[in-house]
Scaffold this motif. Structure first.
Motif, mmCIF file in Angstrom:
data_model
loop_
_atom_site.group_PDB
_atom_site.id
_atom_site.type_symbol
_atom_site.label_atom_id
_atom_site.label_comp_id
_atom_site.label_asym_id
_atom_site.label_seq_id
_atom_site.Cartn_x
_atom_site.Cartn_y
_atom_site.Cartn_z
ATOM 1 N N GLN A 287 -10.503 4.587 -7.599
ATOM 2 C CA GLN A 287 -10.403 4.796 -6.126
ATOM 3 C C GLN A 287 -9.204 5.400 -5.735
ATOM 4 O O GLN A 287 -8.105 5.422 -6.428
ATOM 5 C CB GLN A 287 -10.227 3.470 -5.390
ATOM 6 C CG GLN A 287 -11.743 2.636 -5.695
ATOM 7 C CD GLN A 287 -12.047 1.664 -4.399
ATOM 8 O OE1 GLN A 287 -11.481 1.666 -3.346
ATOM 9 N NE2 GLN A 287 -13.290 0.771 -4.674
ATOM 10 N N ASN A 288 -9.106 6.410 -4.720
ATOM 11 C CA ASN A 288 -8.112 6.864 -4.205
ATOM 12 C C ASN A 288 -8.375 7.245 -2.643
ATOM 13 O O ASN A 288 -8.818 8.349 -2.437
ATOM 14 C CB ASN A 288 -7.638 8.184 -4.997
ATOM 15 C CG ASN A 288 -6.817 9.179 -4.194
ATOM 16 O OD1 ASN A 288 -5.805 8.509 -3.451
ATOM 17 N ND2 ASN A 288 -6.556 10.539 -4.378
ATOM 18 N N HIS A 289 -7.986 6.538 -1.779
ATOM 19 C CA HIS A 289 -8.151 6.658 -0.267
ATOM 20 C C HIS A 289 -7.277 5.714 0.474
ATOM 21 O O HIS A 289 -6.849 4.678 0.094
ATOM 22 C CB HIS A 289 -9.417 6.431 0.063
ATOM 23 C CG HIS A 289 -9.817 4.968 -0.141
ATOM 24 N ND1 HIS A 289 -10.365 4.054 0.908
ATOM 25 C CD2 HIS A 289 -10.470 4.426 -1.132
ATOM 26 C CE1 HIS A 289 -10.590 3.041 0.188
ATOM 27 N NE2 HIS A 289 -10.871 3.168 -1.012
ATOM 28 N N GLY A 290 -6.783 6.361 1.580
ATOM 29 C CA GLY A 290 -5.644 5.531 2.341
ATOM 30 C C GLY A 290 -6.537 5.321 3.514
ATOM 31 O O GLY A 290 -5.877 4.360 4.594
ATOM 32 N N PHE A 291 -7.862 5.729 3.944
ATOM 33 C CA PHE A 291 -8.434 5.408 5.185
ATOM 34 C C PHE A 291 -9.723 4.645 4.840
ATOM 35 O O PHE A 291 -10.343 4.908 3.700
ATOM 36 C CB PHE A 291 -8.627 6.531 6.008
ATOM 37 C CG PHE A 291 -7.506 7.248 6.397
ATOM 38 C CD1 PHE A 291 -7.385 6.920 7.999
ATOM 39 C CD2 PHE A 291 -6.774 8.161 5.724
ATOM 40 C CE1 PHE A 291 -6.205 7.411 8.503
ATOM 41 C CE2 PHE A 291 -5.599 8.399 6.305
ATOM 42 C CZ PHE A 291 -5.171 8.228 7.763
ATOM 43 N N ALA A 292 -10.429 4.009 5.712
ATOM 44 C CA ALA A 292 -11.832 3.392 5.375
ATOM 45 C C ALA A 292 -12.632 3.342 6.620
ATOM 46 O O ALA A 292 -12.136 3.414 7.569
ATOM 47 C CB ALA A 292 -11.675 2.121 4.778
ATOM 48 N N ILE A 293 -13.966 3.153 6.449
ATOM 49 C CA ILE A 293 -14.912 3.060 7.580
ATOM 50 C C ILE A 293 -15.154 1.473 8.094
ATOM 51 O O ILE A 293 -14.838 0.678 7.296
ATOM 52 C CB ILE A 293 -16.282 3.389 7.070
ATOM 53 C CG1 ILE A 293 -16.507 4.862 6.695
ATOM 54 C CG2 ILE A 293 -17.427 3.186 8.272
ATOM 55 C CD1 ILE A 293 -17.635 5.408 6.096
ATOM 56 N N GLN A 294 -14.893 1.438 9.413
ATOM 57 C CA GLN A 294 -15.140 0.206 10.045
ATOM 58 C C GLN A 294 -16.375 -0.270 10.146
ATOM 59 O O GLN A 294 -17.237 0.453 10.739
ATOM 60 C CB GLN A 294 -14.526 0.413 11.526
ATOM 61 C CG GLN A 294 -14.425 -0.722 12.290
ATOM 62 C CD GLN A 294 -13.753 -0.707 13.410
ATOM 63 O OE1 GLN A 294 -12.781 0.093 13.878
ATOM 64 N NE2 GLN A 294 -14.378 -1.422 14.672
ATOM 65 N N ALA A 295 -16.701 -1.355 9.385
ATOM 66 C CA ALA A 295 -18.301 -1.648 8.872
ATOM 67 C C ALA A 295 -19.015 -1.864 10.397
ATOM 68 O O ALA A 295 -19.967 -1.547 10.467
ATOM 69 C CB ALA A 295 -17.983 -2.772 8.252
ATOM 70 N N ASP A 296 -18.273 -2.738 11.268
ATOM 71 C CA ASP A 296 -19.176 -3.124 12.407
ATOM 72 C C ASP A 296 -19.333 -1.733 13.429
ATOM 73 O O ASP A 296 -19.975 -1.829 14.417
ATOM 74 C CB ASP A 296 -18.512 -4.277 13.233
ATOM 75 C CG ASP A 296 -17.106 -3.704 13.695
ATOM 76 O OD1 ASP A 296 -16.598 -2.848 13.428
ATOM 77 O OD2 ASP A 296 -16.620 -4.787 13.875
ATOM 78 N N SER A 297 -18.654 -0.538 12.998
ATOM 79 C CA SER A 297 -19.108 0.510 13.810
ATOM 80 C C SER A 297 -20.181 1.380 13.594
ATOM 81 O O SER A 297 -20.742 2.352 14.159
ATOM 82 C CB SER A 297 -17.747 1.504 13.779
ATOM 83 O OG SER A 297 -17.570 1.970 12.642
ATOM 84 N N LEU A 298 -20.651 1.000 12.401
ATOM 85 C CA LEU A 298 -21.943 1.912 11.910
ATOM 86 C C LEU A 298 -22.962 1.267 12.654
ATOM 87 O O LEU A 298 -23.353 0.178 12.687
ATOM 88 C CB LEU A 298 -22.073 1.738 10.466
ATOM 89 C CG LEU A 298 -20.817 2.424 9.439
ATOM 90 C CD1 LEU A 298 -21.082 1.871 8.047
ATOM 91 C CD2 LEU A 298 -21.059 3.986 9.648
ATOM 92 N N PRO A 299 -24.050 2.236 12.911
ATOM 93 C CA PRO A 299 -25.315 1.783 13.468
ATOM 94 C C PRO A 299 -26.192 1.103 12.616
ATOM 95 O O PRO A 299 -26.812 1.713 11.800
ATOM 96 C CB PRO A 299 -26.015 3.029 14.141
ATOM 97 C CG PRO A 299 -25.535 4.221 13.107
ATOM 98 C CD PRO A 299 -23.989 3.778 12.729
ATOM 99 N N ASN A 300 -26.397 -0.223 12.902
ATOM 100 C CA ASN A 300 -27.273 -1.084 11.806
ATOM 101 C C ASN A 300 -28.546 -0.414 11.836
ATOM 102 O O ASN A 300 -29.134 -0.678 10.777
ATOM 103 C CB ASN A 300 -26.968 -2.412 12.105
ATOM 104 C CG ASN A 300 -27.552 -3.405 11.211
ATOM 105 O OD1 ASN A 300 -27.203 -3.412 10.036
ATOM 106 N ND2 ASN A 300 -28.323 -4.238 11.722
ATOM 107 N N ASN A 301 -28.933 -0.083 12.661
ATOM 108 C CA ASN A 301 -30.361 0.127 12.747
ATOM 109 C C ASN A 301 -30.710 1.606 12.178
ATOM 110 O O ASN A 301 -31.826 2.037 11.715
ATOM 111 C CB ASN A 301 -31.119 0.515 14.272
ATOM 112 C CG ASN A 301 -30.349 1.701 15.046
ATOM 113 O OD1 ASN A 301 -28.777 1.830 14.885
ATOM 114 N ND2 ASN A 301 -31.193 2.473 15.797
#
Length: 393
Positions: free
Chosen positions: A323-337
């Motif tokens: 791995q090499n990253h300093g940012f990540a996706i906010q899980a609860d921001s993704l459209p679950n549908n």
């Protein structure tokens, strides 16, 4: 964190009076004193750390490290030298190197040059002889921050003033800085055994367009090994530019900086998603850009994930990943549908991979090409190819 002097640690390779002093000054006022290596001058960037025990050349040439001063936790660098096969880009991408010690000699059958000469040639400033363990503990406690490496006699107070004026990595668009300026094709394979072409390649290669946000050569080599014919386009490419190549699949690459600032890439990803049946695969920044295109949000990690031993997976299946990253996706921001989180980083439960519930689209936060690192995640390339295969039928 107190001021740390190299002479207060263990003996260095050369007498202190024959090696120029170097300073590392952090944005919080921490000053570490060591010895210079590499190029002469001052370099400012985000101070981060990598926990890998091998692959320093691949790390230093990875465009995702652009704008950063990298601390290596492995205690000695340079023992295997550098060569022309292991580079991920033509020149080093980092702004500076922070090391416990640099080997005074190098020995490897593939070595072509010693590390310090190579760094000098490319203008990369370094500092050695400091307690990198103490520095990493500090960064873990307070977070990655800007800093400066200097060996040109600039005072610590002047360096601190310059560091405080430097822009933060959050909000910085570096992808277009490292991206190619013009289209090119890639057909080469790596020389190492693992990355050679698969035994049963397709009779007709899959036409894949890669959007270059800072792409690693190892990724291109791995896609070629899986039967892809690669065309690489600049980060600012439009939908019309891409579709002119009649692609069977789209690859969104890794890259440096804050993904939320790469507006052109996010806009392009939204347009590509609307195509519906066009397979799309994103790695690292490409994964984040896909998440943003689906309406998600990204956030800056305190000190990032950079190393070769990060466990990721789903129930009953674990991959040891690079791995090499300093940012990540906010899980609860993704459209679950629409989107399913398929893999989590098992250290901190951040999003490690996701896929669309009905479209042939997925993203992986870690590096399945694993250069350097374990090969557990190579199957993701096969998954991308299988999507293109089904589309041909």
């Amino acid at each position: 964190m107190d001021v740390v002097s190299a002479s207060a640690e263990s003996p260095v390779t050369y007498p202190a009076n024959t090696v120029p002093e170097a300073l590392l000054v952090l944005a919080d006022g921490t000053v570490l004193r060591g010895f210079a290596f590499g190029a002469f001058g001052t370099s400012i960037g985000e101070v981060i750390f990598n926990t890998g025990m091998t692959g320093y050349q691949e790390v230093m040439t990875d465009p995702s490290y652009n704008g950063q001063l990298i601390t290596f936790t492995y205690p000695e660098l340079g023992n295997t030298g550098v060569n022309s096969d292991d580079k991920e880009a033509d020149v080093p991408q980092i702004r500076g190197v922070i090391a416990r010690e640099i080997s005074p000699c190098h020995s490897n059958w593939r070595s072509e040059e010693d590390l310090e000469t190579w760094l000098k040639k490319h203008g990369v400033v370094g500092i050695r002889g400091i307690d990198t363990r103490a520095l990493v503990r500090h960064l873990r406690e307070v977070g990655a921050m800007n800093g400066a490496i200097s060996n040109d006699g600039t005072s610590a107070s002047n360096l601190l003033a310059k560091v405080k004026k430097a822009p933060s990595m959050e909000g910085l668009n570096l992808a277009e800085t490292v991206s190619t300026n013009s289209p090119y094709t890639w057909k080469a394979l790596t020389h190492t055994f693992f990355d050679q072409r698969l035994q049963n390649p397709p009779q007709r290669p899959y036409r894949v367009v890669a959007i270059d946000f800072g792409i690693k050569r190892a990724i291109l080599e791995r896609l070629v090994a899986h039967g892809c014919e690669m065309t690489i386009l600049p980060a600012y490419s439009t939908l019309d530019m891409i579709m002119a190549y009649e692609p069977e699949g789209i690859f969104l690459s890794n890259g440096p900086g804050d993904p939320a600032t790469v507006i052109s890439g996010i806009t392009l990803a939204k347009e590509l998603i609307k195509k519906g049946n066009l397979p799309i695969f994103g790695i690292c920044m490409g994964h984040q850009i896909l998440g943003l295109a689906f309406g998600g949000k990204t956030f800056k990690l305190s000190y990032g994930h950079r190393g070769l031993n990060h466990p990721c997976g789903r129930p009953g299946q674990v991959e040891i990943t690079s791995q090499n990253h300093g940012f990540a996706i906010q899980a609860d921001s993704l459209p679950n549908n629409e989107v399913e989180v398929t893999h989590l980083n098992l250290n901190d439960r951040t999003v490690a991979a996701f896929s669309h519930r009905s479209l042939p689209i997925f993203g992986v936060q870690y590096h399945p090409e694993a250069s350097p690192g374990p090969h557990d995640a190579d199957h993701h390339f096969g998954r991308f190819v299988s999507m293109m295969r089904r589309r041909r039928i």
